[in-house]
Design a protein around this motif. Structure first.
Motif, PDB file in Angstrom:
ATOM      1  N   SER A 165      13.098  35.674  -8.715  1.00 14.30           N
ATOM      2  CA  SER A 165      14.418  35.932  -8.149  1.00 14.30           C
ATOM      3  C   SER A 165      14.470  37.248  -7.374  1.00 14.30           C
ATOM      4  N   ARG A 166      13.942  38.313  -7.939  1.00 14.51           N
ATOM      5  CA  ARG A 166      14.026  39.627  -7.283  1.00 14.51           C
ATOM      6  C   ARG A 166      13.256  39.638  -5.967  1.00 14.51           C
ATOM      7  N   LYS A 167      12.085  39.020  -5.950  1.00 20.35           N
ATOM      8  CA  LYS A 167      11.282  38.978  -4.725  1.00 20.35           C
ATOM      9  C   LYS A 167      11.965  38.104  -3.679  1.00 20.35           C
ATOM     10  N   ARG A 168      12.546  37.004  -4.126  1.00 19.17           N
ATOM     11  CA  ARG A 168      13.241  36.117  -3.195  1.00 19.17           C
ATOM     12  C   ARG A 168      14.393  36.845  -2.519  1.00 19.17           C
TER      13      ARG A 168
ATOM     14  N   ARG B  63      -3.458  40.041  -8.154  1.00 19.64           N
ATOM     15  CA  ARG B  63      -2.675  38.812  -8.338  1.00 19.64           C
ATOM     16  C   ARG B  63      -1.414  39.069  -9.155  1.00 19.64           C
ATOM     17  N   ALA B  64      -1.430  40.122  -9.938  1.00 23.59           N
ATOM     18  CA  ALA B  64      -0.238  40.441 -10.737  1.00 23.59           C
ATOM     19  C   ALA B  64       0.936  40.851  -9.860  1.00 23.59           C
ATOM     20  N   ALA B  65       0.667  41.253  -8.620  1.00 22.31           N
ATOM     21  CA  ALA B  65       1.737  41.673  -7.720  1.00 22.31           C
ATOM     22  C   ALA B  65       2.310  40.518  -6.909  1.00 22.31           C
ATOM     23  N   LEU B  66       1.740  39.334  -7.023  1.00 19.34           N
ATOM     24  CA  LEU B  66       2.239  38.196  -6.250  1.00 19.34           C
ATOM     25  C   LEU B  66       3.653  37.832  -6.699  1.00 19.34           C
ATOM     26  N   PRO B  67       4.485  37.359  -5.779  1.00 19.43           N
ATOM     27  CA  PRO B  67       5.896  37.141  -6.090  1.00 19.43           C
ATOM     28  C   PRO B  67       6.201  35.769  -6.701  1.00 19.43           C
ATOM     29  N   TYR B  68       5.192  34.923  -6.864  1.00 14.87           N
ATOM     30  CA  TYR B  68       5.454  33.568  -7.316  1.00 14.87           C
ATOM     31  C   TYR B  68       5.894  33.539  -8.772  1.00 14.87           C
TER      32      TYR B  68
ATOM     33  N   TRP C 158      -2.084  33.752   3.164  1.00 17.56           N
ATOM     34  CA  TRP C 158      -0.995  32.936   2.631  1.00 17.56           C
ATOM     35  C   TRP C 158      -1.396  31.467   2.701  1.00 17.56           C
ATOM     36  N   PHE C 159      -1.080  30.726   1.648  1.00 13.88           N
ATOM     37  CA  PHE C 159      -1.450  29.315   1.572  1.00 13.88           C
ATOM     38  C   PHE C 159      -0.200  28.449   1.457  1.00 13.88           C
ATOM     39  N   ASN C 160      -0.178  27.435   2.274  1.00 16.10           N
ATOM     40  CA  ASN C 160       0.951  26.504   2.320  1.00 16.10           C
ATOM     41  C   ASN C 160       0.774  25.440   1.238  1.00 16.10           C
ATOM     42  N   ARG C 161       1.680  25.413   0.301  1.00 17.41           N
ATOM     43  CA  ARG C 161       1.634  24.428  -0.784  1.00 17.41           C
ATOM     44  C   ARG C 161       2.584  23.264  -0.518  1.00 17.41           C
ATOM     45  N   GLY C 162       2.573  22.826   0.719  1.00 17.59           N
ATOM     46  CA  GLY C 162       3.399  21.682   1.084  1.00 17.59           C
ATOM     47  C   GLY C 162       4.877  21.998   1.200  1.00 17.59           C
ATOM     48  N   TYR C 163       5.220  23.227   1.589  1.00 17.18           N
ATOM     49  CA  TYR C 163       6.621  23.627   1.681  1.00 17.18           C
ATOM     50  C   TYR C 163       7.329  22.858   2.793  1.00 17.18           C
ATOM     51  N   ARG C 164       8.570  22.460   2.506  1.00 16.92           N
ATOM     52  CA  ARG C 164       9.363  21.742   3.496  1.00 16.92           C
ATOM     53  C   ARG C 164       9.889  22.684   4.573  1.00 16.92           C
ATOM     54  N   ASP C 165      10.246  23.886   4.170  1.00 14.12           N
ATOM     55  CA  ASP C 165      10.765  24.892   5.089  1.00 14.12           C
ATOM     56  C   ASP C 165      10.666  26.247   4.393  1.00 14.12           C
ATOM     57  N   PHE C 166      11.138  27.300   5.067  1.00 14.70           N
ATOM     58  CA  PHE C 166      11.020  28.646   4.499  1.00 14.70           C
ATOM     59  C   PHE C 166      11.810  28.776   3.198  1.00 14.70           C
ATOM     60  N   GLN C 167      12.958  28.115   3.129  1.00 14.73           N
ATOM     61  CA  GLN C 167      13.750  28.178   1.907  1.00 14.73           C
ATOM     62  C   GLN C 167      13.005  27.551   0.735  1.00 14.73           C
TER      63      GLN C 167
ATOM     64  N   PHE D  73       9.808  27.611   0.338  1.00 15.53           N
ATOM     65  CA  PHE D  73       8.880  28.673  -0.067  1.00 15.53           C
ATOM     66  C   PHE D  73       9.587  29.714  -0.927  1.00 15.53           C
ATOM     67  N   LEU D  74      10.773  30.158  -0.490  1.00 13.82           N
ATOM     68  CA  LEU D  74      11.512  31.155  -1.247  1.00 13.82           C
ATOM     69  C   LEU D  74      11.875  30.655  -2.646  1.00 13.82           C
ATOM     70  N   ASP D  75      12.161  29.383  -2.748  1.00 10.07           N
ATOM     71  CA  ASP D  75      12.565  28.832  -4.039  1.00 10.07           C
ATOM     72  C   ASP D  75      11.457  28.928  -5.088  1.00 10.07           C
ATOM     73  N   GLY D  76      10.223  29.087  -4.646  1.00 16.17           N
ATOM     74  CA  GLY D  76       9.110  29.213  -5.576  1.00 16.17           C
ATOM     75  C   GLY D  76       8.830  30.636  -6.013  1.00 16.17           C
TER      76      GLY D  76
END
Length: 375
Positions: A185-188, A366-371, A168-177, A179-182
């Motif tokens: 919808s279904r994965k989040r 990569r097709a299974a990634l939730p982003y 997992w790579f941190n793309r400068g997320y402020r907090d877990f939420q 991360f979820l916002d990226g």
């Protein structure tokens, strides 16, 4: 000067060994490797004979080193060569002992060839000569970094093998939420539901650093760790003393998260940390709860990495279930020198096909990634 082989890393001053390390990765430190040996977790009796190769200059300065072990089996390596060993047995070819250059029980990529280039060339030549002379069937350098890949690719007789992990790579997320916002919808919603299921069972979590843990805490950590092997009818690799020695020698690198209910611990995940990476290593539970594994091993680690500003979370080998939780496929490398010409030719043909399949799998995964951008 002649090449020296150490059967105990404790016989070498830690400062000399650590001076060769190119980065802060904790698994290569003298403290980690010596703790494995001093606790008896790595020992000839368990099929791991330390054989660290050293080369010094005329002035006695340590120029290069290889963390190496003569192996009587293939357990605890995570680059699986059981098929090669079976083929040798059927053909009447001796496969064990073999020489492993790597970190026991730790499928983490990093430096394996430590020190100066010219001295390393001499050490690698000695390993190949040892194989040709029949001291071992071959040499296996597992989970290499880019420097080792380049050097071994330029040496005759070395065969490259690829694998795939999920980081997992941190793309400068402020907090877990954040991360979820990226995420799609279904994965989040799935991740949020999994976390709510754990919290709804009255379970909370506490992170502790190495210097904060008592011997009672380490008793619990080892009991949880051992339970993951006992349910499969296997003996754990690590002995209880290993954890105490590591806490004494490199407490600053240790992070343990405890899952608790009504103040009583239920499960734990043991991690190590360096400058920019959290390494999830061992997990275990003494009571089963729905979704507890995902929360303890993955979501807690993501939370910690974001809060600490870490760049990467390496949660361990294997596990396609990590993909839908945001862990991306990462190619790993290992290198193999096999003395028997027939075995070498057969493995070379197999690895050529396998490399293509691994690269194709990593791309498809990569097709299974939730982003969102992956949808």
């Amino acid at each position: 000067m002649p090449i020296q082989t150490l059967s105990r890393l404790a016989d070498l001053d830690a400062r000399q060994w650590d001076a060769l390390l190119p980065d802060a990765q904790p698994f290569l430190r003298h403290a980690f490797l010596a703790s494995l040996e001093d606790s008896g977790s790595v020992a000839p009796q368990s099929g791991w004979q330390p054989a660290h190769h050293l080369l010094r200059g005329d002035d006695g300065r340590l120029l290069a080193a290889l963390p190496a072990y003569v192996k009587a089996h293939s357990y605890g390596e995570y680059v699986f060569d059981w098929g090669w060993a079976d083929a040798c047995q059927r053909a009447g070819i001796r496969y064990y002992p073999k020489l492993l250059v790597g970190v026991p029980f730790s499928p983490v990529s990093g430096a394996r060839l430590l020190g100066e280039d010219a001295a390393l060339t001499e050490l690698l030549g000695a390993l190949a000569q040892g194989s040709e002379a029949g001291r071992w069937s071959g040499v296996h350098v597992n989970f290499t970094d880019a420097r080792a890949d380049a050097r071994l690719a330029a040496e005759d007789g070395w065969l490259e093998r690829l694998g795939c992990q999920y980081h997992w790579f941190n793309r400068g997320y402020r907090d877990f939420q954040d991360f979820l916002d990226g995420l799609a919808s279904r994965k989040r919603k799935q991740m949020r539901k999994e976390r709510e299921q754990v919290a709804g069972q009255g379970i909370d979590f506490r992170w502790m650093a190495g210097h904060e843990l008592s011997e009672v805490d380490w008793d619990f950590v080892h009991a949880c760790y051992a339970s993951t092997y006992e349910v499969r009818g296997q003996a754990p690799y690590l002995r209880r003393e290993f954890f105490s020695l590591l806490a004494e020698r490199m407490a600053e690198s240790i992070r343990v998260v405890f899952a608790r209910r009504s103040g009583r611990p239920l499960a734990m995940a043991f991690c190590l940390v360096d400058g920019d990476t959290l390494y999830g290593r061992y997990w275990g539970c003494l009571a089963e709860f729905d979704r507890l594994h995902f929360e303890t091993c993955f979501y807690q680690g993501l939370d910690y990495a974001i809060g600490a500003g870490l760049r990467r979370f390496d949660a361990g080998a294997q596990g396609e279930h990590k993909l839908i939780r945001g862990f991306e496929p990462v190619i790993t490398h290992s290198w193999h020198y096999l003395a028997h010409p027939g075995l070498r030719a057969a493995v070379a043909e197999f690895l050529e096909q396998e490399r293509g399949a691994i690269r194709a799998y990593a791309e498809e995964a990569r097709a299974a990634l939730p982003y969102r951008q992956a949808d």
